[in-house]
Design an enzyme around this catalytic site. Structure first.
Site, PDB file in Angstrom:
ATOM      1  N   ASP A 187       0.830  -1.212   0.000  1.00  0.00           N
ATOM      2  CA  ASP A 187       0.000   0.000   0.000  1.00  0.00           C
ATOM      3  C   ASP A 187       0.865   1.264   0.000  1.00  0.00           C
ATOM      4  O   ASP A 187       1.998   1.253   0.488  1.00  0.00           O
ATOM      5  CB  ASP A 187      -0.925  -0.035   1.231  1.00  0.00           C
ATOM      6  CG  ASP A 187      -2.090   0.926   1.098  1.00  0.00           C
ATOM      7  OD1 ASP A 187      -2.362   1.386  -0.029  1.00  0.00           O
ATOM      8  OD2 ASP A 187      -2.724   1.224   2.122  1.00  0.00           O
ATOM      9  N   GLY A 188       0.279   2.349  -0.514  1.00  0.00           N
ATOM     10  CA  GLY A 188       0.926   3.661  -0.425  1.00  0.00           C
ATOM     11  C   GLY A 188       1.571   4.147  -1.712  1.00  0.00           C
ATOM     12  O   GLY A 188       2.288   5.155  -1.693  1.00  0.00           O
ATOM     13  N   GLY A 231       0.087   5.559  -4.260  1.00  0.00           N
ATOM     14  CA  GLY A 231      -0.507   6.841  -4.622  1.00  0.00           C
ATOM     15  C   GLY A 231       0.077   7.969  -3.780  1.00  0.00           C
ATOM     16  O   GLY A 231       0.493   9.014  -4.307  1.00  0.00           O
ATOM     17  N   HIS A 265       2.730   3.689  -8.823  1.00  0.00           N
ATOM     18  CA  HIS A 265       2.514   2.278  -9.148  1.00  0.00           C
ATOM     19  C   HIS A 265       3.715   1.728  -9.928  1.00  0.00           C
ATOM     20  O   HIS A 265       4.145   0.596  -9.707  1.00  0.00           O
ATOM     21  CB  HIS A 265       1.226   2.106  -9.962  1.00  0.00           C
ATOM     22  CG  HIS A 265      -0.020   2.474  -9.203  1.00  0.00           C
ATOM     23  ND1 HIS A 265      -0.259   2.038  -7.921  1.00  0.00           N
ATOM     24  CD2 HIS A 265      -1.095   3.234  -9.534  1.00  0.00           C
ATOM     25  CE1 HIS A 265      -1.432   2.522  -7.500  1.00  0.00           C
ATOM     26  NE2 HIS A 265      -1.947   3.250  -8.466  1.00  0.00           N
ATOM     27  N   SER A 309      -7.328  -5.189  -5.572  1.00  0.00           N
ATOM     28  CA  SER A 309      -8.510  -5.751  -4.906  1.00  0.00           C
ATOM     29  C   SER A 309      -9.737  -5.596  -5.801  1.00  0.00           C
ATOM     30  O   SER A 309      -9.739  -4.793  -6.741  1.00  0.00           O
ATOM     31  CB  SER A 309      -8.758  -5.037  -3.573  1.00  0.00           C
ATOM     32  OG  SER A 309      -9.261  -3.735  -3.815  1.00  0.00           O
ATOM     33  N   TRP A 353     -11.437  -1.860  -8.530  1.00  0.00           N
ATOM     34  CA  TRP A 353     -12.060  -1.610  -9.852  1.00  0.00           C
ATOM     35  C   TRP A 353     -12.811  -0.289  -9.866  1.00  0.00           C
ATOM     36  O   TRP A 353     -13.055   0.289 -10.914  1.00  0.00           O
ATOM     37  CB  TRP A 353     -13.041  -2.732 -10.219  1.00  0.00           C
ATOM     38  CG  TRP A 353     -12.408  -4.041 -10.571  1.00  0.00           C
ATOM     39  CD1 TRP A 353     -12.543  -5.206  -9.885  1.00  0.00           C
ATOM     40  CD2 TRP A 353     -11.582  -4.360 -11.716  1.00  0.00           C
ATOM     41  NE1 TRP A 353     -11.840  -6.217 -10.511  1.00  0.00           N
ATOM     42  CE2 TRP A 353     -11.252  -5.721 -11.635  1.00  0.00           C
ATOM     43  CE3 TRP A 353     -11.092  -3.601 -12.784  1.00  0.00           C
ATOM     44  CZ2 TRP A 353     -10.431  -6.355 -12.590  1.00  0.00           C
ATOM     45  CZ3 TRP A 353     -10.288  -4.227 -13.729  1.00  0.00           C
ATOM     46  CH2 TRP A 353      -9.967  -5.588 -13.628  1.00  0.00           C
ATOM     47  N   LEU A 405      10.246 -20.708  -4.811  1.00  0.00           N
ATOM     48  CA  LEU A 405       9.245 -19.801  -4.236  1.00  0.00           C
ATOM     49  C   LEU A 405       7.920 -19.882  -5.004  1.00  0.00           C
ATOM     50  O   LEU A 405       7.920 -19.859  -6.237  1.00  0.00           O
ATOM     51  CB  LEU A 405       9.779 -18.364  -4.307  1.00  0.00           C
ATOM     52  CG  LEU A 405       8.811 -17.251  -3.902  1.00  0.00           C
ATOM     53  CD1 LEU A 405       8.619 -17.231  -2.393  1.00  0.00           C
ATOM     54  CD2 LEU A 405       9.319 -15.892  -4.375  1.00  0.00           C
ATOM     55  N   GLU A 442       1.087 -13.281  12.192  1.00  0.00           N
ATOM     56  CA  GLU A 442       1.697 -12.147  12.886  1.00  0.00           C
ATOM     57  C   GLU A 442       1.638 -10.945  11.939  1.00  0.00           C
ATOM     58  O   GLU A 442       1.908 -11.076  10.739  1.00  0.00           O
ATOM     59  CB  GLU A 442       3.158 -12.452  13.224  1.00  0.00           C
ATOM     60  CG  GLU A 442       3.317 -13.550  14.244  1.00  0.00           C
ATOM     61  CD  GLU A 442       2.759 -13.168  15.610  1.00  0.00           C
ATOM     62  OE1 GLU A 442       2.854 -11.993  16.000  1.00  0.00           O
ATOM     63  OE2 GLU A 442       2.207 -14.054  16.282  1.00  0.00           O
TER      64      GLU A 442
HETATM   65  C1  IPE Z   1      -5.429  -2.635  -0.427  1.00  0.00           C
HETATM   66  O1  IPE Z   1      -5.096  -1.314  -0.582  1.00  0.00           O
HETATM   67  C2  IPE Z   1      -5.388  -3.328  -1.751  1.00  0.00           C
HETATM   68  C3  IPE Z   1      -4.052  -3.472  -2.342  1.00  0.00           C
HETATM   69  C4  IPE Z   1      -2.927  -3.194  -1.763  1.00  0.00           C
HETATM   70  C5  IPE Z   1      -4.046  -4.019  -3.658  1.00  0.00           C
HETATM   71  P1  IPE Z   1      -6.209  -0.178  -0.687  1.00  0.00           P
HETATM   72  O2  IPE Z   1      -5.491   1.109  -0.795  1.00  0.00           O
HETATM   73  O3  IPE Z   1      -7.154  -0.487  -1.775  1.00  0.00           O
HETATM   74  O4  IPE Z   1      -6.967  -0.320   0.700  1.00  0.00           O
HETATM   75  P2  IPE Z   1      -7.820   0.737   1.505  1.00  0.00           P
HETATM   76  O5  IPE Z   1      -8.859   1.277   0.578  1.00  0.00           O
HETATM   77  O6  IPE Z   1      -6.912   1.817   1.955  1.00  0.00           O
HETATM   78  O7  IPE Z   1      -8.381  -0.020   2.662  1.00  0.00           O
HETATM   79  C1  IPE Z   2      -1.476   0.322  -3.401  1.00  0.00           C
HETATM   80  O1  IPE Z   2      -1.250   1.684  -3.403  1.00  0.00           O
HETATM   81  C2  IPE Z   2      -1.647  -0.232  -4.788  1.00  0.00           C
HETATM   82  C3  IPE Z   2      -3.018  -0.596  -5.139  1.00  0.00           C
HETATM   83  C4  IPE Z   2      -4.046  -0.545  -4.341  1.00  0.00           C
HETATM   84  C5  IPE Z   2      -3.249  -1.032  -6.499  1.00  0.00           C
HETATM   85  P1  IPE Z   2      -2.452   2.723  -3.393  1.00  0.00           P
HETATM   86  O2  IPE Z   2      -2.768   3.066  -4.812  1.00  0.00           O
HETATM   87  O3  IPE Z   2      -3.579   2.255  -2.601  1.00  0.00           O
HETATM   88  O4  IPE Z   2      -1.778   3.978  -2.707  1.00  0.00           O
HETATM   89  P2  IPE Z   2      -2.454   4.971  -1.658  1.00  0.00           P
HETATM   90  O5  IPE Z   2      -2.965   4.135  -0.531  1.00  0.00           O
HETATM   91  O6  IPE Z   2      -3.548   5.688  -2.366  1.00  0.00           O
HETATM   92  O7  IPE Z   2      -1.353   5.860  -1.237  1.00  0.00           O
HETATM   93 MG    MG Z   3      -4.091   2.413  -0.641  1.00  0.00          MG
END
Ligand code: IPE
Ligand code: IPE
Ligand code: MG
Length: 277
Positions: free
Chosen positions: A33-34, A36, A50, A78, A82, A144, A220
């Protein structure tokens, strides 16, 4: 490129330090995550985050394989994702296609088996096709197992499994009294893998976001503030080392665990004496 031969001396030392602790997780699952936010902090478009995230994926897969982790499951997209802006969704699909096209041979050469969980027929046709090709191509590898969670929702998988179980009950293949936790697990898309030992989430969020709800029962959890594009192999070593030092109690008391490990090492000594090792 052979990943094991291509380690720097410094990295070898670090990996050996992690391995020396013991307790290497067999299955590591990551909520990447993160991306964006990483881009936004740099006033770049989200898609650049990305793109950079793909570089992290490449190195973390390599490092996990070098360490001898048997299963790595990456939450890449996820079902809820979409609903993001169309431009971001199509950019992510292009990146996925690009990653698979470019990486499959190197993954294959390093004995990685590619798998995927999720509603795969929701993916654009070319992506689905190349993914299936990668899965088939690497099917026999026994290093793996890299599982990509794509168009994935754990609730969806649980409901799907329940529907399949109900159908089997209706057909007389299964009786309701025979439905155990093991039976249920057998109907999930994750049936062939052990539950994750360690769940890592980047970007500081403290939630599971519909990922492996059943399978994470006793995993964990390790959360780091770093956004996914900034996550490095050293961070993976840190997460694994932290995991290795934890006491997993599975509902028991500390004292019971100590008793158990004493008796199992006693048992091991007996076995060693018998087998003369
Ligand atoms: C979870 O991240 C899904 C992926 C890492 C692919 P999201 O950014 O979609 O989750 P929320 O919306 O913050 O819970
Ligand atoms: C995770 O990063 C990648 C996907 C969910 C595809 P995000 O796109 O959710 O990044 P943030 O959470 O908005 O920073
Ligand atoms: Mg996110």
């Amino acid at each position: 490129m052979n990943w094991l031969e291509n380690r720097t001396d410094d990295d070898k030392v670090k990996q050996n330090e992690v391995l020396a602790i013991g307790n290497l997780p067999k299955h590591v699952a990551i909520i990447m995550d993160g991306n964006g936010r990483w881009a936004q902090q740099r006033t770049m478009p989200r898609l650049s985050g990305h793109k950079q995230g793909v570089e992290t994926v490449r190195d973390i897969v390599k490092a996990s394989s070098q360490l001898g982790v048997k299963y790595l499951t990456l939450y890449a997209f996820s079902m809820e994702n979409w609903k993001r802006p169309q431009k971001e969704v199509s950019g992510l699909m292009k990146l996925l296609e690009f990653y698979l096209k470019n990486e499959v041979e190197e993954l294959h050469a390093n004995n990685v088996r590619i798998r995927s969980i999720g509603k795969l027929n929701a993916l654009p046709k070319p992506v689905h096709k190349i993914l299936q090709k990668a899965i088939d191509h690497t099917e026999k590898n026994d290093g793996l197992t890299l599982t990509l969670a794509l168009s994935y929702s754990s609730r969806w998988d649980i409901v799907r499994a329940t529907q399949m179980i109900s159908l089997d009950v209706r057909r007389g293949k299964l009786s309701p009294e025979d439905i155990t936790e093991e039976t249920f697990t057998d109907y999930l898309l994750t049936k062939d893998m052990p539950d994750p030992d360690l769940l890592i989430r980047t970007s500081g969020e403290m939630r599971i976001s519909n990922f492996l709800l059943w399978e994470l029962a006793y995993s964990e959890i390790y959360v780091t503030k770093k956004c996914w594009p900034d996550f490095e192999r050293n961070d993976l070593y840190e997460a694994i080392s932290c995991f290795a030092k934890r006491e997993r109690r599975f509902g028991l008391t500390s004292a019971q665990l100590i008793d158990q490990s004493n008796s199992s090492s006693y048992l091991q000594r007996v076995v060693n004496a018998i087998t003369n090792r």
